[in-house]
Design an enzyme around this catalytic site. Structure first.
Site, PDB file in Angstrom:
ATOM      1  N   ARG A 112       0.862  -1.241   0.025  1.00 39.06           N
ATOM      2  CA  ARG A 112       0.009  -0.074  -0.132  1.00 39.06           C
ATOM      3  C   ARG A 112       0.887   0.921  -0.267  1.00 39.06           C
ATOM      4  NH1 ARG A 112      -2.748   3.410   3.736  1.00 39.06           N
ATOM      5  NH2 ARG A 112      -4.819   3.944   3.180  1.00 39.06           N
ATOM      6  N   SER A 154     -12.353  -3.465   1.765  1.00 38.85           N
ATOM      7  CA  SER A 154     -12.459  -2.902   2.977  1.00 38.85           C
ATOM      8  C   SER A 154     -13.976  -2.675   3.051  1.00 38.85           C
ATOM      9  CB  SER A 154     -11.860  -1.496   2.848  1.00 38.85           C
ATOM     10  OG  SER A 154     -10.494  -1.731   2.795  1.00 38.85           O
ATOM     11  N   LYS A 174      -4.723   6.911   7.419  1.00 35.84           N
ATOM     12  CA  LYS A 174      -5.313   6.733   6.363  1.00 35.84           C
ATOM     13  C   LYS A 174      -6.168   8.159   5.994  1.00 35.84           C
ATOM     14  CE  LYS A 174      -9.299   4.201   4.627  1.00 35.84           C
ATOM     15  NZ  LYS A 174      -9.074   3.789   3.137  1.00 35.84           N
TER      16      LYS A 174
END
Ligand code: TZP
Ligand code: MG
Length: 395
Positions: A194, A263, A292
């Site tokens: 990520r 998610s 995030k």
């Protein structure tokens, strides 16, 4: 260089070459026999045989030195091998997968040691053999009808597990590559790439490197956000959020072989992802997190309770999980836990992972967790379900 009581270290390289030639050739022979007698696949059997001969023939010129160094009964690995259960095989697929792995690892060892012995051209020949074996593996598994098996075996790694996620921004000046190296070294078995701060080209280059590192060690590689990047890098899976391409489009692009994670931030989203064919789902953020951007409010432990009772696929708890609150999510029934900053931001990543694993081992019952932190067969996803997509309230 002389090893105490053992002669010159350079001579021992011949012993390593000898061992790995035998390892690769024997693995290929198992596969050749499977193709020939179980699949009636003469063409595959012939190609495996040609590769086996290439493995043996190329080394003929120094067979005498290899034989001189051979001493199988004094091999310290022999006793270990006699006692281990790690080589138990549960299915034809596992037999084939383990033998291809064995062949590829042996070839990699040959490449490395031949280089240090000054046999560069020969090392390159074995590199080519290794790449041939990757293509053969793919065709072999397709011909044997093993496609679905690969994914099934990979999904076992979620139960239980630490799901590590990269984020260079929070890695204390270390590169994603160095962080992944430390994660693999500490025995992590699922890594999500990520990276929100780099160009697609930079991400692609990193993923290629990480794929090589994870491929060699049997670690799952999941790519965040981008199905195209996951495909280009040969990743095992892709992880999408609620604002990425829709699940059905990603499935259409990647095919059934790819693991797709979604998610989710509510029971409704969890149900929709399962109905849509997600292989696993993320549940979070459990706690508040600043890792995030545009993250929603914490969903809390209640959302986890819902998943434990109702979600019939593996799920990963994420968001603000640290070593100090890990026990809360585990005690509520989570078995796979994702952490970003707690791991990538740790001063000693390996020590952090070992410590987390040790805690998980203590909290998750011994039935589920064996001594080296590896999950055993069977899962407890969706206690109200039947462990499959038909179960639970999502049927
Ligand atoms: N998805 C939901 S929360 C989150 C992601 C990627 C970030 C988790 O990061 P941390 O540092 O483990 O809280
Ligand atoms: Mg996303």
């Amino acid at each position: 260089m002389v090893l105490k009581g053992m002669g010159r270290v350079e001579d021992k390289f011949f012993r390593i070459v000898d061992a790995n030639i035998n390892r690769a050739a024997e693995g290929l022979r198992v596969l050749e026999d499977y193709a020939r007698f179980c699949n009636n696949d003469g063409d595959m059997s012939e190609r495996l045989k040609r590769l086996r001969h290439a493995v043996r023939d190329n080394i003929m010129s120094f067979l005498p030195e290899c034989l001189k160094e051979r001493d199988s009964t004094a091999d310290t690995g022999f006793g270990i091998s006699m006692e281990t259960r790690l080589d138990a095989r549960a299915s034809p697929f596992e037999l084939a997968a383990a033998n291809f792995k064995r062949v590829q690892e042996a070839m990699r060892a040959l490449e490395e040691f031949l280089k240090i012995m000054g046999k560069y051209e020969l090392a390159k020949t074995y590199e080519k053999c290794r790449f041939d074996s990757y293509s053969l593996e793919k065709e072999f598994c397709a011909a044997a009808g093993f496609e679905g098996e690969g994914k099934k075996a990979k999904m076992k790694l979620f139960d239980p597990g630490i799901y590590c996620i990269t984020a260079e921004k929070y890695s204390g000046g270390r590169s994603n590559i160095d962080v992944v190296k430390a994660m693999i070294g500490a025995g992590v078995r699922i890594i999500q790439y990520r990276e929100k701060e780099k160009s697609m080209l930079e991400k692609y280059r990193e993923c290629i490197k990480i794929r090589e590192m994870t491929g060699e060690t049997g670690v799952l590689l999941i790519v965040n956000d981008h199905a195209d990047l996951a495909l280009a890098a040969g990743a095992d899976g892709v992880h999408i959020g609620q604002d990425d391409l829709p699940l059905e489009k990603v499935r259409e692009l990647t095919g059934d072989g790819m693991i797709i994670g979604v998610s989710t931030h509510s029971p409704e989203q969890a149900r929709a992802a399962v109905r849509g064919g997600a292989d696993y789902i993320g549940i979070g953020p459990i706690y508040r997190t600043f890792t995030k951007k545009d993250v929603c409010e914490p969903v809390g432990l209640e959302c986890l309770d819902y998943a434990v009772k109702n979600v019939p696929v593996p799920f990963v708890a994420i968001g603000g999980i640290k070593e100090h609150n890990l026990h809360e999510v585990l005690e509520r029934g989570a078995r796979c836990v994702a952490m970003v900053t707690e791991i990538v931001g740790a001063e000693d990543i390996a020590a952090k992972i070992l410590s987390i694993r040790e805690k998980m081992g203590r909290i998750v019952s011994n039935d589920l967790y064996n001594a080296d932190g590896c999950g055993k067969e069977g899962n407890n996803y969706g206690a109200n379900g039947d462990g499959g997509r038909q179960g639970g309230e999502n049927a």
